[in-house]
Design a protein around this motif. Sequence first.
Motif, PDB file in Angstrom:
ATOM      1  N   THR A 231      28.517  42.613  42.994  1.00  0.00           N
ATOM      2  CA  THR A 231      27.919  42.625  41.659  1.00  0.00           C
ATOM      3  C   THR A 231      28.147  43.946  40.941  1.00  0.00           C
ATOM      4  N   GLU A 232      27.990  45.067  41.673  1.00  0.00           N
ATOM      5  CA  GLU A 232      28.110  46.376  41.030  1.00  0.00           C
ATOM      6  C   GLU A 232      29.525  46.676  40.556  1.00  0.00           C
ATOM      7  N   GLU A 233      30.518  45.921  41.045  1.00  0.00           N
ATOM      8  CA  GLU A 233      31.901  46.152  40.637  1.00  0.00           C
ATOM      9  C   GLU A 233      32.370  45.204  39.538  1.00  0.00           C
ATOM     10  N   LYS A 234      31.511  44.251  39.170  1.00  0.00           N
ATOM     11  CA  LYS A 234      31.890  43.318  38.118  1.00  0.00           C
ATOM     12  C   LYS A 234      31.910  44.026  36.767  1.00  0.00           C
ATOM     13  N   LYS A 235      32.851  43.658  35.934  1.00  0.00           N
ATOM     14  CA  LYS A 235      32.994  44.280  34.617  1.00  0.00           C
ATOM     15  C   LYS A 235      32.770  43.249  33.514  1.00  0.00           C
ATOM     16  N   ASP A 236      31.863  43.599  32.586  1.00  0.00           N
ATOM     17  CA  ASP A 236      31.618  42.730  31.442  1.00  0.00           C
ATOM     18  C   ASP A 236      32.700  42.946  30.395  1.00  0.00           C
ATOM     19  N   THR A 237      32.928  41.905  29.610  1.00  0.00           N
ATOM     20  CA  THR A 237      33.843  42.046  28.478  1.00  0.00           C
ATOM     21  C   THR A 237      33.192  42.929  27.434  1.00  0.00           C
ATOM     22  N   PRO A 238      33.831  44.010  27.018  1.00  0.00           N
ATOM     23  CA  PRO A 238      33.222  44.911  26.027  1.00  0.00           C
ATOM     24  C   PRO A 238      32.864  44.166  24.753  1.00  0.00           C
ATOM     25  N   LYS A 239      31.712  44.498  24.170  1.00  0.00           N
ATOM     26  CA  LYS A 239      31.288  43.863  22.930  1.00  0.00           C
ATOM     27  C   LYS A 239      32.076  44.430  21.757  1.00  0.00           C
ATOM     28  N   GLY A 240      32.251  43.591  20.719  1.00  0.00           N
ATOM     29  CA  GLY A 240      32.890  44.053  19.494  1.00  0.00           C
ATOM     30  C   GLY A 240      34.401  44.098  19.543  1.00  0.00           C
ATOM     31  N   LEU A 241      35.025  43.397  20.495  1.00  0.00           N
ATOM     32  CA  LEU A 241      36.476  43.406  20.562  1.00  0.00           C
ATOM     33  C   LEU A 241      37.102  42.536  19.490  1.00  0.00           C
ATOM     34  N   TRP A 242      36.317  41.577  18.983  1.00  0.00           N
ATOM     35  CA  TRP A 242      36.843  40.640  18.004  1.00  0.00           C
ATOM     36  C   TRP A 242      35.893  40.527  16.827  1.00  0.00           C
ATOM     37  N   TYR A 243      36.451  40.228  15.658  1.00  0.00           N
ATOM     38  CA  TYR A 243      35.637  39.998  14.465  1.00  0.00           C
ATOM     39  C   TYR A 243      36.058  38.664  13.860  1.00  0.00           C
ATOM     40  N   LYS A 244      35.068  37.843  13.531  1.00  0.00           N
ATOM     41  CA  LYS A 244      35.338  36.533  12.945  1.00  0.00           C
ATOM     42  C   LYS A 244      34.963  36.548  11.470  1.00  0.00           C
ATOM     43  N   THR A 245      35.926  36.257  10.605  1.00  0.00           N
ATOM     44  CA  THR A 245      35.678  36.244   9.166  1.00  0.00           C
ATOM     45  C   THR A 245      34.990  34.937   8.770  1.00  0.00           C
ATOM     46  N   PRO A 246      34.403  34.881   7.563  1.00  0.00           N
ATOM     47  CA  PRO A 246      33.754  33.642   7.118  1.00  0.00           C
ATOM     48  C   PRO A 246      34.674  32.430   7.101  1.00  0.00           C
ATOM     49  N   SER A 247      35.975  32.657   6.954  1.00  0.00           N
ATOM     50  CA  SER A 247      36.915  31.533   6.945  1.00  0.00           C
ATOM     51  C   SER A 247      37.287  31.082   8.349  1.00  0.00           C
ATOM     52  N   GLY A 248      36.738  31.772   9.366  1.00  0.00           N
ATOM     53  CA  GLY A 248      36.986  31.375  10.749  1.00  0.00           C
ATOM     54  C   GLY A 248      38.124  32.115  11.426  1.00  0.00           C
ATOM     55  N   LYS A 249      38.755  33.053  10.717  1.00  0.00           N
ATOM     56  CA  LYS A 249      39.837  33.824  11.318  1.00  0.00           C
ATOM     57  C   LYS A 249      39.262  34.862  12.286  1.00  0.00           C
ATOM     58  N   VAL A 250      39.914  35.020  13.433  1.00  0.00           N
ATOM     59  CA  VAL A 250      39.455  35.967  14.455  1.00  0.00           C
ATOM     60  C   VAL A 250      40.463  37.107  14.552  1.00  0.00           C
ATOM     61  N   ILE A 251      39.945  38.350  14.429  1.00  0.00           N
ATOM     62  CA  ILE A 251      40.820  39.525  14.400  1.00  0.00           C
ATOM     63  C   ILE A 251      40.359  40.538  15.430  1.00  0.00           C
ATOM     64  N   ASP A 252      41.303  41.175  16.072  1.00  0.00           N
ATOM     65  CA  ASP A 252      41.005  42.278  16.978  1.00  0.00           C
ATOM     66  C   ASP A 252      40.405  43.428  16.157  1.00  0.00           C
ATOM     67  N   THR A 253      39.296  43.986  16.628  1.00  0.00           N
ATOM     68  CA  THR A 253      38.591  45.006  15.849  1.00  0.00           C
ATOM     69  C   THR A 253      39.415  46.277  15.648  1.00  0.00           C
ATOM     70  N   GLU A 254      40.246  46.630  16.613  1.00  0.00           N
ATOM     71  CA  GLU A 254      41.095  47.807  16.441  1.00  0.00           C
ATOM     72  C   GLU A 254      42.117  47.574  15.337  1.00  0.00           C
ATOM     73  N   GLU A 255      42.670  46.360  15.300  1.00  0.00           N
ATOM     74  CA  GLU A 255      43.610  46.012  14.233  1.00  0.00           C
ATOM     75  C   GLU A 255      42.895  45.996  12.887  1.00  0.00           C
ATOM     76  N   LEU A 256      41.653  45.510  12.885  1.00  0.00           N
ATOM     77  CA  LEU A 256      40.855  45.464  11.664  1.00  0.00           C
ATOM     78  C   LEU A 256      40.615  46.871  11.123  1.00  0.00           C
ATOM     79  N   LYS A 257      40.279  47.799  12.018  1.00  0.00           N
ATOM     80  CA  LYS A 257      40.027  49.185  11.625  1.00  0.00           C
ATOM     81  C   LYS A 257      41.283  49.823  11.042  1.00  0.00           C
ATOM     82  N   LYS A 258      42.419  49.590  11.676  1.00  0.00           N
ATOM     83  CA  LYS A 258      43.677  50.152  11.190  1.00  0.00           C
ATOM     84  C   LYS A 258      44.033  49.609   9.810  1.00  0.00           C
ATOM     85  N   ASN A 259      43.541  48.398   9.521  1.00  0.00           N
ATOM     86  CA  ASN A 259      43.836  47.747   8.248  1.00  0.00           C
ATOM     87  C   ASN A 259      42.721  47.969   7.229  1.00  0.00           C
ATOM     88  N   LEU A 260      41.965  49.081   7.395  1.00  0.00           N
ATOM     89  CA  LEU A 260      40.885  49.464   6.480  1.00  0.00           C
ATOM     90  C   LEU A 260      39.787  48.396   6.418  1.00  0.00           C
TER      91      LEU A 260
END
Length: 285
Positions: free
Chosen positions: A15-44
Amino acid sequence: MAWFKRKDKGIQTPTEEKKDTPKGLWYKTPSGKVIDTEELKKNLYVSPEDGYHVRIGSKEYFELFFDNNEFKELDAKLTAKDPLKFEDTKKYPDRLKAAQKKTGLKDAVRTAVGKSMGKDIVIASMDFAFIGGSMGSVVGEKIARAIDYSIKNELPFLMVSKSGGARMMEASLSLMQLVKTSAKLAQLADAKIPYISLCTDPTTGGTTASFAMLGDINIAEPNALIAFAGPRVVKDTTGKELPEGFQRSEFVLEHGFLDGIYERKHLKQQINLYIDLIQNQPIRA
């Protein structure tokens, strides 16, 4: 083919070695598009999939407008009081402390001076994350002082609005900020100093009824809600179906309340172009 078969049944990782998926890796727009947050940041913080402009705060706008993100913040420690002893589900001072702790901000606007495309400018930028970007006494005072700084130093003034309206916890004191900021902008106009107003999502209530619509040039980001009362209130009041896109920046531009709509990546150059034209100065590349 035994090489791909599991020899031991069940999950063997402690259990102590299990790794959770980091939060905030993806952002979903109102139209349903899913974007990587790092790519989103680079794109202002604009979705490359559908052009959706994610709400950002003063930190990101200062990074966008100030050269190398270098600036001097004005009146950084100014905080609100509780003259009316207001209390709803929380006491107003408790609500302020909670908002300050959550956001790391002192109030719903930050003001600063620095260079943009090599020329000094004063910028006031609102933060919706702080009690809905509501306009209280501190917001009005900081904007007024920023305008005073512009007049004293003969520097252009940019206002980035993002607000749900007046702060109800300050009642009439909040409404007084409409008059204060409007009077200061009249002084700025008398001094013949450029004022550019940028409306972002959302710009509503007393903000729209005062400084957000008083610019020499009034512009907005795409699809921003710009209104006094929101669409739901208008619909309930009139009892009529509203046209598609009602009170979005494109609708507001079409009806003559804006001078232009610009994508975030073009804002810095466009605002400085307006300033050069107003001041009859050589246009900066």
